[in-house]
Design an enzyme around this catalytic site. Structure first.
Site, PDB file in Angstrom:
ATOM      1  CG  ASP A   1      -1.949   1.131   1.177  1.00  0.00           C
ATOM      2  OD1 ASP A   1      -2.382   1.484   0.068  1.00  0.00           O
ATOM      3  OD2 ASP A   1      -2.291   1.664   2.249  1.00  0.00           O
TER       4      ASP A   1
ATOM      5  CD  GLU B   1       0.421  -5.625   7.267  1.00  0.00           C
ATOM      6  OE1 GLU B   1      -0.100  -5.625   6.131  1.00  0.00           O
ATOM      7  OE2 GLU B   1       0.055  -4.865   8.173  1.00  0.00           O
TER       8      GLU B   1
ATOM      9  CE1 TYR C   1      -3.287   0.685  10.636  1.00  0.00           C
ATOM     10  CE2 TYR C   1      -2.660  -1.559  10.060  1.00  0.00           C
ATOM     11  CZ  TYR C   1      -2.346  -0.215  10.169  1.00  0.00           C
ATOM     12  OH  TYR C   1      -1.097   0.217   9.812  1.00  0.00           O
TER      13      TYR C   1
ATOM     14  CD  GLU D   1       2.026  -1.306   9.576  1.00  0.00           C
ATOM     15  OE1 GLU D   1       0.827  -1.256   9.187  1.00  0.00           O
ATOM     16  OE2 GLU D   1       2.955  -1.669   8.836  1.00  0.00           O
TER      17      GLU D   1
END
Length: 649
Positions: free
Chosen positions: A202, A446, A499, A535
């Protein structure tokens, strides 16, 4: 139509590039070394031919680039994507050609001078081939890391040196990062030969010569590499060194260690050995000491005989005395618990893309210290050496990450990928092994680590990394299920991305604390290793507000952070050793329905203006420093005051 990757194979005989030979010392001037920076405007052209191979078929490197077709000015260092008004260049995939004509000083080329002339590229994305005066001198696979080659034999006195570089930004399943080329054959829907580069990460796949290109010199017998490691024995600092020399078997080495004031504190002779310093000033992270980032300077002097002539080479290596150790619940620097409170970043800014920019670098460090951040991760690739130099000097702790991002497919774990991954880690460690700021290596971000091949893959990569550098812990960043992660058994520190109430249960702030607590408990019970929340965060469009908080507003971003912080404060008393916000600043991504001119999870805008979350984190980070009994620090007379009750002294 043959695929673009196939055209690359045809042109290059594209193969798995071998690891670079020799050392990779950062180019510094000294009494025996000169430096010529080639930054500025280069001639530039992309290859629009269907197979992207016209430059090789027509041998553009044989003559000045302007003679084979139109060229434009292109700044170096910079990404080429956003320099022009041409939208097709912004998303171009294939070979891009650069050229620079330079006149080396005549004294470099005098035969009796015994001088090596080296061309060094700080970073070019992704595959590079280099010619000097029409002769191929080197090639390199991979962005984000430097490569160099000796070119003195290709130069002539009082003649321009023409440096040509062909750079290809195509990503394949076996590159780092990986990608695929997708062709669309329905000519009722797409132009003939239409293709796109697909990636599973991303951030925007910027391309070009991203870091400085320099020419530098050494004597023909020279210091090729220096390796230093430090340890502490009571009040004695121990420095082990290993120096490699090339160009002559007949040489001697002297080493002098100086403190920040230039005073000699230790000396030795020989290519390997140790130095001892009584009561050394230790290298401490920012806010852990009044003098964070304290550096000594190891002056290495080579005296050699070449063809009956005496030559001398000098190189100065910065050194920080510090130790790193990991327990089941703590991360220790110099024997004291260290809590990572900082950021993830990107090399990313308007217009220049990933190109190195000193104004931006200094601004970012000023913002980091204003925040009270003591650490960052080089997400998701190695950052410029110039940035790493300032981390050493300012005491900013670094988790140094390779470009292993987007590894989401089984093909990314095949042997070809593995062999390249090992080489990338070799190059990264060779570059950054002496940096006191680097306290941990990260081998991926990831990945699909729940896949069965990931077990052998990460066991191998981590073991290889530890074999090259046994002094630092190794990790990778996971977003897999704790019970299915195949690579986690091999890391020293568990790093987890999550997240909650954003990608999971979007809009439901009430679930964060329960889910985050469960996340930590499950990971720790399974692996019994310290955990970093590597994160977390939420997108916020600057200036967008709502009460109650709604997604994409500054209030919602702040609310997400506060909910996470509540659990961090509980778990940092047990086994959580750090929190790194995603992200320091907004950054560009590929276009998509979930991205509005890029990723907006920054606590600063892309132009480095603060959102509400920046002030929230500033208050928190200075509070964490105060609770740990730490102190505000000064750098070059500039004080960075935290919120009250702190006072700069």
């Amino acid at each position: 139509m043959a695929c673009l990757a196939g055209a690359l194979c045809l042109v290059l005989g594209w193969r798995l590039a071998l690891a670079l030979e020799g050392g990779m010392l950062y180019p510094r001037e000294s009494p025996s070394r000169e430096l010529k920076d080639l930054s500025g405007l280069w001639s530039f052209r992309v290859d629009w031919s269907e197979q992207r191979d016209a430059g090789f078929v027509q041998q553009w490197y044989r003559q000045p680039l302007r003679q084979s077709g139109p060229v434009m000015d292109m700044p170096v260092p910079a990404s080429f994507n956003e320099i022009t008004q041409d939208p097709s260049l912004r998303k171009y995939v294939g070979w891009a050609w650069y050229e620079k004509e330079v006149l080396p000083p005549a004294r470099w080329l005098q035969e009796e001078a015994g001088t090596r002339v080296v061309l060094r590229v700080g970073s070019a994305h992704y595959y590079s081939i280099v010619w000097v005066n029409g002769v191929q001198v080197t090639e390199h696979e991979g962005g984000h890391l430097p490569f160099e080659v000796e070119i003195g034999n290709f130069l002539q006195p009082v003649e321009l040196c023409r440096i040509t570089m062909a750079i290809n930004n195509t990503l394949t399943p076996h590159t780092l990062p990986p990608g695929t080329i997708q062709y669309f054959k329905d000519e009722a829907m797409y132009p003939k030969g239409y293709f796109v580069q697909n990636t599973r990460f991303d951030f925007f796949n910027y391309a070009g010569i991203h870091r400085p290109v320099v020419l530098y010199t050494t004597p023909s017998a020279y210091i090729d590499d220096i390796t230093v490691t430090t340890d502490l024995a009571g009040n004695v600092g121990l420095l082990q060194y290993l120096v490699s020399v090339r160009g002559s078997p007949h040489y001697s080495l002297t080493l002098t260690l100086r403190n920040r004031d230039g005073d000699v504190v230790a000396a030795a002779n020989g290519s390997a050995g140790g130095l001892k310093v009584l009561d050394p000033n230790l290298w401490w992270p920012y806010l852990m000491n009044e003098q964070p980032g304290y550096l000594y300077y190891l002056e290495v002097t080579l005296s050699a005989m070449v063809n009956g002539e005496a030559l001398e080479d000098k190189y100065t290596q910065p050194v920080g005395f510090r130790t790193v150790r990991v327990t089941s619940t703590q991360f220790l620097i110099n024997g004291k618990p260290f809590y990572f409170h900082g950021v993830n970043k990107h090399e990313d800014a308007d217009i220049r893309g990933k190109g190195l920019d000193w104004s931006l670098i200094v601004k970012d460090f000023n913002l980091l210290r204003w925040l009270g951040a003591n650490a960052f991760r080089t997400s998701h690739y190695p950052y410029a050496e110039e940035i790493m130099e300032l981390c050493d000097a300012y005491g900013i702790v670094v988790i140094d990450e390779c470009p292993g991002v987007g590894m989401r497919d089984r093909t990314n774990f095949e042997n070809k990928s593995l062999q390249h991954h090992l080489i990338v880690m070799e190059e990264l460690i060779r570059r950054d092994k002496n940096r006191p700021s680097v306290v941990m290596w990260s081998v991926a971000n990831e990945p699909a680590s729940e896949l069965a091949p990931a077990a052998y893959y990460f066991k191998t990569v981590i073991a290889h990394t530890k074999a090259m550098d046994p002094t630092r812990p190794v990790t990778f960043i996971s977003n897999a299920n704790y019970a299915r992660d195949q690579g986690a058994p091999y890391v020293d520190v568990v790093c987890v991305n999550s997240y909650f109430s954003w990608y999971h249960d979007p809009g439901h702030l009430e679930v964060i604390q329960l889910q985050l607590n469960s996340q930590f408990e499950n990971w720790y019970k399974t692996h019994q290793k310290p955990i970093i929340q590597s994160e977390y965060g939420a997108d916020a469009v600057a200036g967008l507000h709502s009460d109650p908080p709604l997604m994409f507003t500054e209030e919602y971003q702040a609310a997400v952070l506060k909910a996470y912080h509540t659990i961090f404060d509980q778990k940092r008393k047990e086994y959580v050793i750090g929190e790194l916000i995603w992200n320091f600043a907004d950054f560009m991504t590929e276009q998509g329905t979930t991205r509005v001119l890029g990723n907006k999870k920054g606590i600063f805008t892309r132009q480095r203006q603060p959102k509400s979350a920046a002030f929230l984190l500033k208050e928190r980070y200075w509070k964490l420093a105060n609770e740990s009994g730490l102190v505000p620090s000064k750098h070059n007379g500039v004080c960075f005051p935290p919120p009250q009750p702190f006072k700069c002294t």
